[in-house]
Motif scaffolding. Structure first.
Motif, PDB file in Angstrom:
ATOM      1  N   UNK A   1     -25.504  -6.687 -26.061  1.00 17.49           N
ATOM      2  CA  UNK A   1     -25.375  -8.009 -25.381  1.00 17.49           C
ATOM      3  C   UNK A   1     -26.237  -8.061 -24.165  1.00 17.49           C
ATOM      4  N   UNK A   2     -26.037  -9.466 -23.709  1.00 15.85           N
ATOM      5  CA  UNK A   2     -27.029  -9.610 -22.477  1.00 15.85           C
ATOM      6  C   UNK A   2     -26.695  -8.651 -21.531  1.00 15.85           C
ATOM      7  N   UNK A   3     -25.369  -8.593 -21.336  1.00 16.20           N
ATOM      8  CA  UNK A   3     -24.692  -7.393 -20.425  1.00 16.20           C
ATOM      9  C   UNK A   3     -25.256  -6.320 -20.335  1.00 16.20           C
ATOM     10  N   UNK A   4     -25.252  -5.628 -21.567  1.00 17.48           N
ATOM     11  CA  UNK A   4     -26.134  -4.444 -21.754  1.00 17.48           C
ATOM     12  C   UNK A   4     -27.608  -4.334 -21.348  1.00 17.48           C
ATOM     13  N   UNK A   5     -28.410  -5.396 -21.637  1.00 18.17           N
ATOM     14  CA  UNK A   5     -29.608  -5.593 -21.378  1.00 18.17           C
ATOM     15  C   UNK A   5     -29.916  -5.475 -20.005  1.00 18.17           C
ATOM     16  N   UNK A   6     -28.865  -6.294 -19.202  1.00 18.93           N
ATOM     17  CA  UNK A   6     -29.002  -6.316 -17.596  1.00 18.93           C
ATOM     18  C   UNK A   6     -28.713  -4.871 -17.180  1.00 18.93           C
ATOM     19  N   UNK A   7     -27.632  -4.347 -17.430  1.00 22.75           N
ATOM     20  CA  UNK A   7     -27.317  -3.116 -17.128  1.00 22.75           C
ATOM     21  C   UNK A   7     -28.443  -1.894 -17.168  1.00 22.75           C
ATOM     22  N   UNK A   8     -29.039  -1.822 -18.516  1.00 26.84           N
ATOM     23  CA  UNK A   8     -30.263  -1.223 -18.856  1.00 26.84           C
ATOM     24  C   UNK A   8     -31.473  -1.380 -17.826  1.00 26.84           C
ATOM     25  N   UNK A   9     -31.647  -2.732 -17.402  1.00 24.86           N
ATOM     26  CA  UNK A   9     -32.712  -3.032 -16.572  1.00 24.86           C
ATOM     27  C   UNK A   9     -32.342  -2.638 -15.062  1.00 24.86           C
ATOM     28  N   UNK A  10     -31.296  -2.934 -14.748  1.00 24.82           N
ATOM     29  CA  UNK A  10     -30.780  -2.584 -13.511  1.00 24.82           C
ATOM     30  C   UNK A  10     -31.077  -1.060 -13.204  1.00 24.82           C
ATOM     31  N   UNK A  11     -30.676  -0.221 -14.162  1.00 24.81           N
ATOM     32  CA  UNK A  11     -30.810   1.382 -14.143  1.00 24.81           C
ATOM     33  C   UNK A  11     -32.254   1.747 -13.674  1.00 24.81           C
ATOM     34  N   UNK A  12     -33.274   0.832 -14.243  1.00 24.42           N
ATOM     35  CA  UNK A  12     -34.603   1.112 -14.081  1.00 24.42           C
ATOM     36  C   UNK A  12     -35.219   0.904 -12.743  1.00 24.42           C
ATOM     37  N   UNK A  13     -34.242   0.335 -11.901  1.00 18.80           N
ATOM     38  CA  UNK A  13     -34.432  -0.054 -10.591  1.00 18.80           C
ATOM     39  C   UNK A  13     -33.435   0.048  -9.493  1.00 18.80           C
ATOM     40  N   UNK A  14     -33.344   1.289  -8.988  1.00 23.87           N
ATOM     41  CA  UNK A  14     -32.085   1.767  -8.290  1.00 23.87           C
ATOM     42  C   UNK A  14     -32.065   1.114  -6.724  1.00 23.87           C
ATOM     43  N   UNK A  15     -33.154   0.416  -6.457  1.00 24.05           N
ATOM     44  CA  UNK A  15     -33.414  -0.298  -5.113  1.00 24.05           C
ATOM     45  C   UNK A  15     -32.993  -1.669  -5.379  1.00 24.05           C
ATOM     46  N   UNK A  16     -32.608  -2.212  -6.462  1.00 23.72           N
ATOM     47  CA  UNK A  16     -32.258  -3.601  -6.757  1.00 23.72           C
ATOM     48  C   UNK A  16     -33.433  -4.485  -6.641  1.00 23.72           C
ATOM     49  N   UNK A  17     -34.636  -3.980  -6.967  1.00 23.13           N
ATOM     50  CA  UNK A  17     -35.900  -4.657  -6.818  1.00 23.13           C
ATOM     51  C   UNK A  17     -35.792  -5.689  -8.417  1.00 23.13           C
ATOM     52  N   UNK A  18     -36.730  -6.421  -8.284  1.00 23.97           N
ATOM     53  CA  UNK A  18     -37.063  -7.163  -9.606  1.00 23.97           C
ATOM     54  C   UNK A  18     -37.349  -6.533 -10.473  1.00 23.97           C
ATOM     55  N   UNK A  19     -36.761  -6.776 -11.933  1.00 29.22           N
ATOM     56  CA  UNK A  19     -37.088  -5.857 -13.076  1.00 29.22           C
ATOM     57  C   UNK A  19     -37.247  -7.042 -14.190  1.00 29.22           C
ATOM     58  N   UNK A  20     -38.371  -6.839 -15.126  1.00 21.73           N
ATOM     59  CA  UNK A  20     -38.662  -7.797 -16.111  1.00 21.73           C
ATOM     60  C   UNK A  20     -38.183  -7.131 -17.295  1.00 21.73           C
TER      61      UNK A  20
END
Length: 182
Positions: free
Chosen positions: A26-45
């Motif tokens: 789901x889109x939620x799963x994708x967003x969670x995966x992306x947020x894990x890539x940036x622990x500082x809450x920076x922009x993730x594409x």
């Protein structure tokens, strides 16, 4: 064939990592995966492309809702990864307007005749086909998703699916890091 990569903006520039989308449902799963890539809450594409047919960009800024752009909704609709991105909201659909039957509202006492149900199932199949046909053969989503990062709306819409991710990465100054995961 698919290619998916995460580009996370850090103090030191962009960091890229390739990602496997097999566990993303789901889109939620994708967003969670992306947020894990940036622990500082920076922009993730999240950059996704399929066989030069379509590309998608999902932008996650901290805890904000994901912003999505898909270059060809109809091509993406035929793809399991594209379906993740093509939310009802993105396609301008009302999620409450489903043609699906609400099973809780049916009185199923076991005495139903099987043949009429088969006809109804055929009708549902046809309705599903018409819903798929309603997906446009054009870009959908937030075409200003990368404006502040150097890729304007007009430029984004003009990108060809075969080199879009490279062009985006080049505009971001991240082409070298993207190529390391390609």
């Amino acid at each position: 064939m698919y290619f998916a990569a995460l580009l996370a903006r850090t103090e030191d520039g962009w960091e890229a990592s390739d990602t496997e989308l097999d566990d993303v449902e789901s889109l939620s799963d994708l967003a969670e995966l992306a947020r894990e890539a940036s622990p500082e809450d920076d922009t993730v594409l999240v950059l996704i492309e399929q066989e030069d047919a379509w590309f998608g960009v999902v932008r996650i800024d901290g805890e904000d809702d994901p912003r999505i752009y898909v270059s060809d909704a109809a091509a993406a609709a035929r793809s399991s990864y594209g379906e993740i991105l093509l939310t009802d909201e993105l396609l301008g659909r009302d999620p409450d307007d489903d043609d699906d039957v609400d099973l809780d509202s049916l009185d199923l006492d076991g005495t139903e005749d099987g043949d009429p149900q088969r006809e109804d199932e055929e009708d549902d199949d046809e309705a599903g086909t018409s819903s798929a046909e309603a997906v446009p053969h054009s870009p959908v989503g937030d075409s200003q998703i990368l404006d502040d990062l150097g890729v304007g709306e007009k430029e984004l819409r003009l990108l060809d699916a075969d080199d879009a991710l490279s062009s985006i990465a080049e505009a971001l100054g991240a082409s070298e890091v993207l190529e390391t995961v390609r």
